[in-house]
Scaffold this active site. Structure first.
Site, short mmCIF file in Angstrom:
data_model
loop_
_atom_site.label_atom_id
_atom_site.label_comp_id
_atom_site.label_asym_id
_atom_site.label_seq_id
_atom_site.Cartn_x
_atom_site.Cartn_y
_atom_site.Cartn_z
N ARG A 1 -11.01 36.25 -13.44
CA ARG A 1 -11.58 36.73 -12.18
C ARG A 1 -12.83 35.91 -11.92
O ARG A 1 -13.64 35.69 -12.83
CB ARG A 1 -11.94 38.21 -12.30
CG ARG A 1 -12.77 38.71 -11.12
CD ARG A 1 -12.99 40.19 -11.15
NE ARG A 1 -11.76 40.92 -10.82
CZ ARG A 1 -11.70 42.24 -10.66
NH1 ARG A 1 -12.79 42.98 -10.82
NH2 ARG A 1 -10.57 42.83 -10.34
N LYS B 1 -25.41 27.42 -20.24
CA LYS B 1 -25.96 26.10 -20.61
C LYS B 1 -25.53 25.03 -19.61
O LYS B 1 -25.83 23.87 -19.77
CB LYS B 1 -25.45 25.69 -21.99
CG LYS B 1 -25.79 26.62 -23.11
CD LYS B 1 -25.23 26.01 -24.41
CE LYS B 1 -25.23 27.01 -25.54
NZ LYS B 1 -24.40 26.55 -26.66
N HIS C 1 -5.50 39.28 -5.08
CA HIS C 1 -5.52 40.07 -6.32
C HIS C 1 -4.07 40.51 -6.57
O HIS C 1 -3.72 41.67 -6.42
CB HIS C 1 -6.45 41.28 -6.12
CG HIS C 1 -6.84 41.98 -7.38
ND1 HIS C 1 -6.26 41.72 -8.61
CD2 HIS C 1 -7.78 42.94 -7.60
CE1 HIS C 1 -6.82 42.51 -9.51
NE2 HIS C 1 -7.75 43.25 -8.93
N ARG D 1 -11.23 48.21 -14.35
CA ARG D 1 -9.80 48.47 -14.45
C ARG D 1 -8.96 47.24 -14.77
O ARG D 1 -8.08 47.29 -15.62
CB ARG D 1 -9.25 49.08 -13.14
CG ARG D 1 -9.41 50.56 -13.05
CD ARG D 1 -9.67 50.96 -11.61
NE ARG D 1 -10.97 50.46 -11.24
CZ ARG D 1 -12.09 51.15 -11.42
NH1 ARG D 1 -12.04 52.35 -11.90
NH2 ARG D 1 -13.28 50.63 -11.11
N THR D 2 -9.20 46.15 -14.04
CA THR D 2 -8.32 44.99 -14.23
C THR D 2 -8.46 44.49 -15.67
O THR D 2 -7.45 44.26 -16.36
CB THR D 2 -8.67 43.89 -13.21
OG1 THR D 2 -8.58 44.46 -11.90
CG2 THR D 2 -7.71 42.71 -13.30
C1 NCD Z 1 -10.82 45.85 -6.71
C2 NCD Z 1 -11.29 44.42 -6.85
O1 NCD Z 1 -12.02 44.06 -7.78
O2 NCD Z 1 -10.90 43.65 -6.00
N1 NCD Z 1 -10.86 46.60 -7.87
C3 NCD Z 1 -9.85 46.47 -8.81
O3 NCD Z 1 -9.50 45.40 -9.22
N2 NCD Z 1 -9.25 47.61 -9.21
C4 NCD Z 1 -11.40 46.52 -5.51
C5 NCD Z 1 -12.88 46.62 -5.37
O4 NCD Z 1 -13.67 46.09 -6.13
O5 NCD Z 1 -13.29 47.28 -4.39
#
Ligand code: NCD
Length: 318
Positions: free
Chosen positions: A118, A97, A146, A68-69
């Site tokens: 991320r 590498k 987040h 999703r993100t």
């Molecule tokens: C979340 C995350 O990655 O922190 N998902 C997201 O970004 N929609 C929650 C999760 O992974 O449980």
């Protein structure tokens, strides 16, 4: 005049700002983004958003998995007429590498106007932001923060109830490792809300957070049984398997809570169920069809909110 001036000041504060932790923002700044997100949703629906970023490139650096993100940031950028470069997983990058995270981010800053990243290590986005000139948006750093998930969570709440103040919010599941929970609680501390934390003993919300809640005079309770009666929002959090140091500990708690039709029946008539997703076993599919289930809409809200965020950090007016 005052209102106009306030909006101007807020816009100036937002311009070129990294988004690393929701704690870096005031309530006024958060409310400002929520308003801008609503405006963006209107622009998106009318097809008027397609040229706002036509000369810009976003780099998405996902050192850790994402559906999703990553996809909603990409969709947001494309809906704004911009372009996207990046990677998902490090297997086809020079990290294989031995290149460092910081060198990788520095490269991306030379190729793009903004970075979303991320990474499994807490503090990695902060470190990255201190070493590049372009805005860095934290798409999740370990169990820490987040922030854009929090903005879309708050947007979802506001869209549903017209307000955030006065809400009784229950958080269920992995409150220890869930970064979406940590970010959301940090934001909700700035509102007039009541919180209920439901988790197994070993996945409780960190003690430093409950201390901060007390300091902010937020009413909250902690419990282990899945009692969601009286809540307006039930926010379910996946047990974060990837963060457990011992897989056996995960096995013990992995199915500790299951939201099914029985639990949904226990809720207030107009209460909603939220989840950042992905869900594993914690919400039964039978719940998806109930009027309480809002998690798919919540995920969709990620697009206008992230469109607004991308414009704000790059100083694009809309
Ligand atoms: C979340 C995350 O990655 O922190 N998902 C997201 O970004 N929609 C929650 C999760 O992974 O449980």
């Amino acid at each position: 005049m005052d209102l106009y001036f306030n909006a101007y000041i807020l816009k100036m504060q937002w311009s070129k700002k990294h988004i690393i932790s929701i704690k870096d923002f005031s309530r006024a700044e958060i409310d400002f983004v929520l308003e801008k997100s609503a405006r963006m949703e209107g622009l998106l629906a009318s097809g008027k958003s397609t040229k706002l970023m036509s000369d810009k490139i976003l780099a998405t650096l996902f050192f850790e998995p994402s559906t999703r993100t990553k996809m909603s940031f990409e969709a947001a950028m494309l809906r704004l007429g911009g372009r996207v470069i990046g990677f998902s997983g490090v297997s086809d990058t020079s990290i294989e590498k031995g290149e460092t995270m910081l060198d990788t981010v520095r490269m991306a800053a030379g190729y793009a106007d903004m970075i979303v990243m991320r990474h499994p290590v807490e503090g990695s986005s902060r470190l990255a932001s201190e070493n590049v000139d372009v805005p860095v948006i934290n798409g999740g750093d370990g169990a820490n923060q987040h922030p854009t998930q929090t903005l879309l969570d708050l947007y979802t709440i506001k869209k549903q109830f017209g307000k955030i103040d006065g809400m009784n919010i229950c958080m269920v599941g992995d409150l220890k490792y869930g970064r979406t929970i940590h970010s959301l609680v940090d934001a909700l501390k700035m509102y007039d809300v009541e919180l209920r934390f439901i988790s197994p003993q070993n996945l409780k919300i960190p003690a430093y957070m409950t201390k901060e809640l007390k300091k902010s005079k937020i009413k909250f309770e902690e419990r282990e049984d899945l009692n969601v009666q009286g809540c307006d929002i039930v926010y379910v959090q996946r047990i974060q398997r990837e963060r457990f140091p011992d897989p056996q500990e995960y096995e013990k708690v992995k199915d500790c809570y299951v939201v099914d039709l029985g639990v949904a029946d226990m809720m207030k008539e107009n209460a909603i169920i939220m989840h950042a997703l992905p869900r594993v076993t914690e919400i039964k599919h039978e719940v998806d069809e109930t009027k309480n289930a809002k998690y798919f809409q919540q995920a969709r809200n990620g697009v206008p909110v992230r469109m607004a965020v991308l414009c704000l950090v790059s100083g694009v007016d809309f």
